[in-house]
Design a protein around this motif. Sequence first.
Motif, PDB file in Angstrom:
ATOM      1  N   ARG A   1      -1.977  -3.868   7.900  1.00 19.44           N
ATOM      2  CA  ARG A   1      -2.541  -4.841   6.963  1.00 19.44           C
ATOM      3  C   ARG A   1      -1.573  -5.976   6.649  1.00 19.44           C
ATOM      4  O   ARG A   1      -1.593  -6.544   5.555  1.00 19.44           O
ATOM      5  CB  ARG A   1      -2.946  -4.139   5.670  1.00 19.44           C
ATOM      6  N   TRP A   2      -0.753  -6.334   7.623  1.00 14.52           N
ATOM      7  CA  TRP A   2       0.279  -7.317   7.325  1.00 14.52           C
ATOM      8  C   TRP A   2      -0.304  -8.692   7.008  1.00 14.52           C
ATOM      9  O   TRP A   2       0.246  -9.432   6.171  1.00 14.52           O
ATOM     10  CB  TRP A   2       1.295  -7.402   8.458  1.00 14.52           C
TER      11      TRP A   2
ATOM     12  N   GLU B   1      -3.133  -9.341   5.459  1.00 10.62           N
ATOM     13  CA  GLU B   1      -3.600  -9.255   4.076  1.00 10.62           C
ATOM     14  C   GLU B   1      -2.432  -9.366   3.106  1.00 10.62           C
ATOM     15  O   GLU B   1      -2.508 -10.089   2.108  1.00 10.62           O
ATOM     16  CB  GLU B   1      -4.317  -7.915   3.864  1.00 10.62           C
ATOM     17  N   GLN B   2      -1.332  -8.694   3.394  1.00  9.06           N
ATOM     18  CA  GLN B   2      -0.205  -8.659   2.480  1.00  9.06           C
ATOM     19  C   GLN B   2       0.595  -9.959   2.447  1.00  9.06           C
ATOM     20  O   GLN B   2       1.068 -10.381   1.392  1.00  9.06           O
ATOM     21  CB  GLN B   2       0.716  -7.499   2.855  1.00  9.06           C
TER      22      GLN B   2
ATOM     23  N   ASN C   1      -2.693  -1.171  14.945  1.00  9.82           N
ATOM     24  CA  ASN C   1      -2.089  -0.561  13.768  1.00  9.82           C
ATOM     25  C   ASN C   1      -0.613  -0.891  13.637  1.00  9.82           C
ATOM     26  O   ASN C   1      -0.055  -0.769  12.545  1.00  9.82           O
ATOM     27  CB  ASN C   1      -2.301   0.947  13.796  1.00  9.82           C
TER      28      ASN C   1
ATOM     29  N   SER D   1     -11.297 -14.276   8.322  1.00 12.76           N
ATOM     30  CA  SER D   1     -10.913 -13.008   7.706  1.00 12.76           C
ATOM     31  C   SER D   1     -11.906 -11.901   8.060  1.00 12.76           C
ATOM     32  O   SER D   1     -13.121 -12.042   7.888  1.00 12.76           O
ATOM     33  CB  SER D   1     -10.835 -13.174   6.191  1.00 12.76           C
TER      34      SER D   1
ATOM     35  N   THR E   1       0.848  -1.175   0.000  1.00 15.47           N
ATOM     36  CA  THR E   1       0.000   0.000   0.000  1.00 15.47           C
ATOM     37  C   THR E   1       0.891   1.234   0.000  1.00 15.47           C
ATOM     38  O   THR E   1       2.104   1.143   0.179  1.00 15.47           O
ATOM     39  CB  THR E   1      -0.895   0.020   1.246  1.00 15.47           C
TER      40      THR E   1
ATOM     41  N   LYS F   1      -9.483  -7.596   6.057  1.00 14.37           N
ATOM     42  CA  LYS F   1      -8.948  -8.946   5.872  1.00 14.37           C
ATOM     43  C   LYS F   1      -8.087  -9.385   7.053  1.00 14.37           C
ATOM     44  O   LYS F   1      -7.548 -10.501   7.051  1.00 14.37           O
ATOM     45  CB  LYS F   1      -8.150  -9.024   4.573  1.00 14.37           C
ATOM     46  N   GLU F   2      -7.964  -8.525   8.055  1.00 11.66           N
ATOM     47  CA  GLU F   2      -7.167  -8.867   9.226  1.00 11.66           C
ATOM     48  C   GLU F   2      -7.963  -9.762  10.176  1.00 11.66           C
ATOM     49  O   GLU F   2      -9.196  -9.814  10.134  1.00 11.66           O
ATOM     50  CB  GLU F   2      -6.713  -7.605   9.949  1.00 11.66           C
TER      51      GLU F   2
ATOM     52  N   ASN G   1       2.938  -2.490   5.293  1.00 11.03           N
ATOM     53  CA  ASN G   1       1.983  -1.766   6.131  1.00 11.03           C
ATOM     54  C   ASN G   1       1.582  -2.662   7.300  1.00 11.03           C
ATOM     55  O   ASN G   1       0.888  -3.657   7.113  1.00 11.03           O
ATOM     56  CB  ASN G   1       0.755  -1.383   5.299  1.00 11.03           C
TER      57      ASN G   1
ATOM     58  N   ASN H   1      -9.648  -2.382   7.838  1.00  8.63           N
ATOM     59  CA  ASN H   1      -8.707  -3.452   7.459  1.00  8.63           C
ATOM     60  C   ASN H   1      -9.467  -4.768   7.454  1.00  8.63           C
ATOM     61  O   ASN H   1      -9.322  -5.597   8.353  1.00  8.63           O
ATOM     62  CB  ASN H   1      -7.533  -3.478   8.442  1.00  8.63           C
TER      63      ASN H   1
END
Length: 468
Positions: free
Chosen positions: A135-136, A138-139, A194, A299, A16, A249-250, A132, A247
């Motif tokens: 959103r880790w 998700e990534q 965060n 998720s 991101t 998908k976390e 990020n 966020n």
Amino acid sequence: MKNFFFIFYFVSIIFTLNAQNLNSSLPELTNSPFVESPFSSSKPPFQLYWKSKDGNFLLVNDKSSAIKKIKQYQLYYSFLDKPMKEMDFVSMPIHFNTKQPVQIKQLSPKNWLLQFVGLNEKIYQSAVSAYNAARWMEQFLDPPSSKLSLKDIVIPGSHDAGMSVLTATGGQQKGTINACNTLTQQISIDEQLNQGIRMFDLRVGMYNQMLYTKHAASDCMEDAIGGGYGERLKTVAVGLKKFLQVNSKEIVLISFSHFCEKEAPLQQLQDSLINWIGEDQIYKNTAVAIADVPLKHLSGKVILSFEIPNWNHSLFPRCDMNDTSTAFINFRRAYASTNDMKKLMQTEQDFFNKLQTGVSKNDIIRLDWQITQSADEASAVCNDFQDEKLNPIVNGAILLANMIRKNKSIIDHAKIANQQLPIKMNEWILNKTITNKNKPNIIYVDAAGAWVTDYCIYLMQSPLYSSN
């Protein structure tokens, strides 16, 4: 440093625009010379720092920093243009130590190669990538399509997560309670989310007719010698809801324990959580064990687990902390209860050796990495600020005793212990104390922050987890 197991890798990730953290490989020896000036005009979005003896942070690649008194040569980083407070600076693993400027060579828009001269005068290099922290998952995991479970990965966890502030004190000797013997965290749960923390340990109690997180030796505050109330639970829950909405998908795991029914009625607590968070963002359980639930079913959800014997509720599945259990989640852990670093390490090493024979489908393995204050520390440290009416001579005597005995606060102990965590973990992985059969699923710490998220991501890209 050569005795440690180093993995040198480059990571390709979808990023991101607001990358906040660095994922780094541990440094490895290299024969590659510096090919350009460490004072390159091509500036990365982060900067590296040393910490001075006066508590300030100094730019590593600033020539004037070399003549100033540096407290330690371990590297810190920050993505902020003007970092101000201590938590704006994230410590890199303790292996990143140098007295000289660091070369940062850009490899791609979000990937760099760090080269530095170690304290042994040898050149090391490490690959670093920006990500990020909010959103880790998700990534790195893509939960909506993942067939992995929480037993296959490792997430950062926060002990007594709501105790970053001391709202009020309680217990039979509440006058002995202060920030030094009560606070376990430096930042709020909202900030921890965060910064990537995904497992939270919460104990709750009623103060001024409102639910608060708390830290006390007994389930009921009135039975405890002393304790403290931290963040208001509504603030935590509403913040969690907003975080998951942004966020989406976390995945967040919360464990509630140490109930006092007369202080925090269970039904009121659960009704409040549903109201504040909303059923659509709370995981509804239909499985027998956590291993049966893939990440794609979690998720965007929070698991609200409750440590209650013989409990069964779909929105609040049961968790436990025993060698064997029939709970949906059984946190396997060993609590050292010591202020001796060597004893902590030995306790955790013995724990992982014990797990070599295997674990159950509902076992979530937790590395509990807390240093506990001694009785002297808990009763004395910071008490020189406790009562302005206290005789100055007594105040001075307490301060002197703290200095002589080297008493430390919970947070001070945590900062020391947390530096050693990656070193011991890598050592245990190398000597097979930790294997694929008994690998931790939660790294559970005081003073949680981006540093432990960075390390969990490093672990997940090592063969210990990537072979899943």
